[in-house]
Scaffold this motif. Structure first.
Motif, PDB file in Angstrom:
ATOM      1  N   THR A  19       0.825  -1.180  -0.073  1.00 10.03           N
ATOM      2  CA  THR A  19      -0.006  -0.054   0.029  1.00 10.03           C
ATOM      3  C   THR A  19       0.780   1.239   0.067  1.00 10.03           C
ATOM      4  O   THR A  19       0.508   2.430  -0.158  1.00 10.03           O
ATOM      5  CB  THR A  19      -0.969  -0.027   1.322  1.00 10.03           C
ATOM      6  N   ALA A  47      -8.369  -1.958   5.048  1.00 13.29           N
ATOM      7  CA  ALA A  47      -9.137  -1.799   3.558  1.00 13.29           C
ATOM      8  C   ALA A  47      -8.896  -0.461   3.277  1.00 13.29           C
ATOM      9  O   ALA A  47      -8.886  -0.116   1.829  1.00 13.29           O
ATOM     10  CB  ALA A  47     -10.712  -2.034   4.056  1.00 13.29           C
ATOM     11  N   ALA A  48      -8.754   0.570   3.738  1.00 16.74           N
ATOM     12  CA  ALA A  48      -8.748   1.947   3.466  1.00 16.74           C
ATOM     13  C   ALA A  48      -7.403   2.236   2.762  1.00 16.74           C
ATOM     14  O   ALA A  48      -7.576   2.736   1.542  1.00 16.74           O
ATOM     15  CB  ALA A  48      -8.758   3.050   4.575  1.00 16.74           C
ATOM     16  N   ASP A  59      -7.747  -0.043  -0.432  1.00 19.26           N
ATOM     17  CA  ASP A  59      -8.556   0.621  -1.686  1.00 19.26           C
ATOM     18  C   ASP A  59      -7.763   1.972  -2.225  1.00 19.26           C
ATOM     19  O   ASP A  59      -8.074   2.171  -3.526  1.00 19.26           O
ATOM     20  CB  ASP A  59      -9.854   1.232  -0.913  1.00 19.26           C
ATOM     21  N   VAL A  76      -5.118   0.472  -4.675  1.00 23.84           N
ATOM     22  CA  VAL A  76      -5.777  -0.120  -5.825  1.00 23.84           C
ATOM     23  C   VAL A  76      -6.250   1.163  -6.885  1.00 23.84           C
ATOM     24  O   VAL A  76      -6.071   0.953  -8.146  1.00 23.84           O
ATOM     25  CB  VAL A  76      -7.157  -0.926  -5.582  1.00 23.84           C
ATOM     26  N   ALA A  77      -6.791   2.187  -6.352  1.00 25.27           N
ATOM     27  CA  ALA A  77      -7.193   3.299  -7.048  1.00 25.27           C
ATOM     28  C   ALA A  77      -6.060   3.970  -7.652  1.00 25.27           C
ATOM     29  O   ALA A  77      -6.195   4.279  -8.726  1.00 25.27           O
ATOM     30  CB  ALA A  77      -7.983   4.297  -5.988  1.00 25.27           C
ATOM     31  N   ARG A 104      -6.539  -5.308  -8.008  1.00 21.02           N
ATOM     32  CA  ARG A 104      -7.473  -5.315  -7.054  1.00 21.02           C
ATOM     33  C   ARG A 104      -6.900  -5.703  -5.564  1.00 21.02           C
ATOM     34  O   ARG A 104      -5.406  -5.788  -5.665  1.00 21.02           O
ATOM     35  CB  ARG A 104      -8.498  -6.655  -7.390  1.00 21.02           C
TER      36      ARG A 104
END
Length: 259
Positions: free
Chosen positions: A16, A41-42, A45, A48-49, A56
């Protein structure tokens, strides 16, 4: 050289931010479908963005067997696995308790062990695969300020060598990549107090740290996360088929041996 990983799925743990995110970007740019991993998760996400495309992610803490089980339940197969997740914590040997040693062992070593145990058989069955463990020059030039970390990184290089021998003749390669001091978010946080005190750019603070604490560095600066990622993308490629069981340095020349 054009590296084309189209049609390959690549899992990068601890991806991340920092070196892991740079590796994920490099693999995605080469055409791989990338699976991002992190604890929350934050952050997954957001990564991934940032990658876009068909990336994914899976939020799972791989410092535990339970987190590993959650990851493989979500993503049971991958062609390329980069075991990048790792921690470091400066601490004098005599002040470093069992819990600190165990935490470094679980995250820096056992996370890779569990990944290998699950994903390598699938790669063997497919007749192709790439497994990469992120070690460190600290595994060979053990830092006196964090011996526990150095020991865990020595283990990563040994694990990669042993696994490469275990996978001999299968079309699957296993290697370790050894960064030196790298200007990741973690290193920036470690140096932030000095940066704030002096007002100097973080790159200069990092270079001064390297000169003082890693005097064997030949580049006399911290590497960028992209420089480390470039080595990982290469060793994950079809072009690197004859490279296995190797400890590949991106250490700026700190390790003072010919091999």
């Amino acid at each position: 050289m054009k590296i084309d990983l189209s049609g390959k799925t690549a899992l990068v743990t601890g991806s991340t931010e920092g070196i892991g995110l740079a590796i994920a970007k490099g693999l995605a740019e080469a055409g791989a479908t990338v699976i991002v991993n992190g604890r929350t998760a934050a952050k997954v996400d957001a990564a991934v963005a940032a990658l876009g495309g068909d990336a994914r992610g899976v939020a799972a803490d791989l410092g535990s067997a339970e987190g590993h089980a959650a990851l493989i339940a979500a993503e049971p197969r991958a062609d390329i696995v980069v075991s990048n997740l790792g921690i470091f914590q400066p601490s004098d040997f005599f002040a470093t308790d069992d819990a600190t040693w165990d935490r470094h062992w679980q995250i820096n070593v056992m996370a890779g062990v569990r990944l290998a145990r699950h994903y390598l058989p699938g790669m063997e069955q497919a007749g192709w695969g790439r497994f990469v463990l992120l070690g460190s020059e600290s595994g060979f030039s053990i830092p006196v300020e964090m011996i526990h970390y150095g020991v865990s990184k020595t283990a990563d290089a040994a694990l990669a060598r042993g696994l490469a021998k275990r996978m001999a003749g299968t079309g699957v390669t296993v290697n370790s990549v050894l960064p030196g001091p790298t200007l990741s978010e973690g290193v920036q946080a470690m140096l932030e107090e000095e940066r704030a005190r002096t007002g100097r750019p973080i790159e200069q603070v990092a270079a001064d740290f390297v000169v003082e604490h890693r005097s064997g560095s030949l580049i006399r600066r911290a590497a960028t996360v992209e420089e480390v990622a470039n080595m990982v993308v290469y060793v994950a490629s079809p072009q690197a088929a004859a490279t296995t069981g190797a400890a590949l340095r991106v250490d700026g020349g700190i390790i003072d041996t010919l091999m």
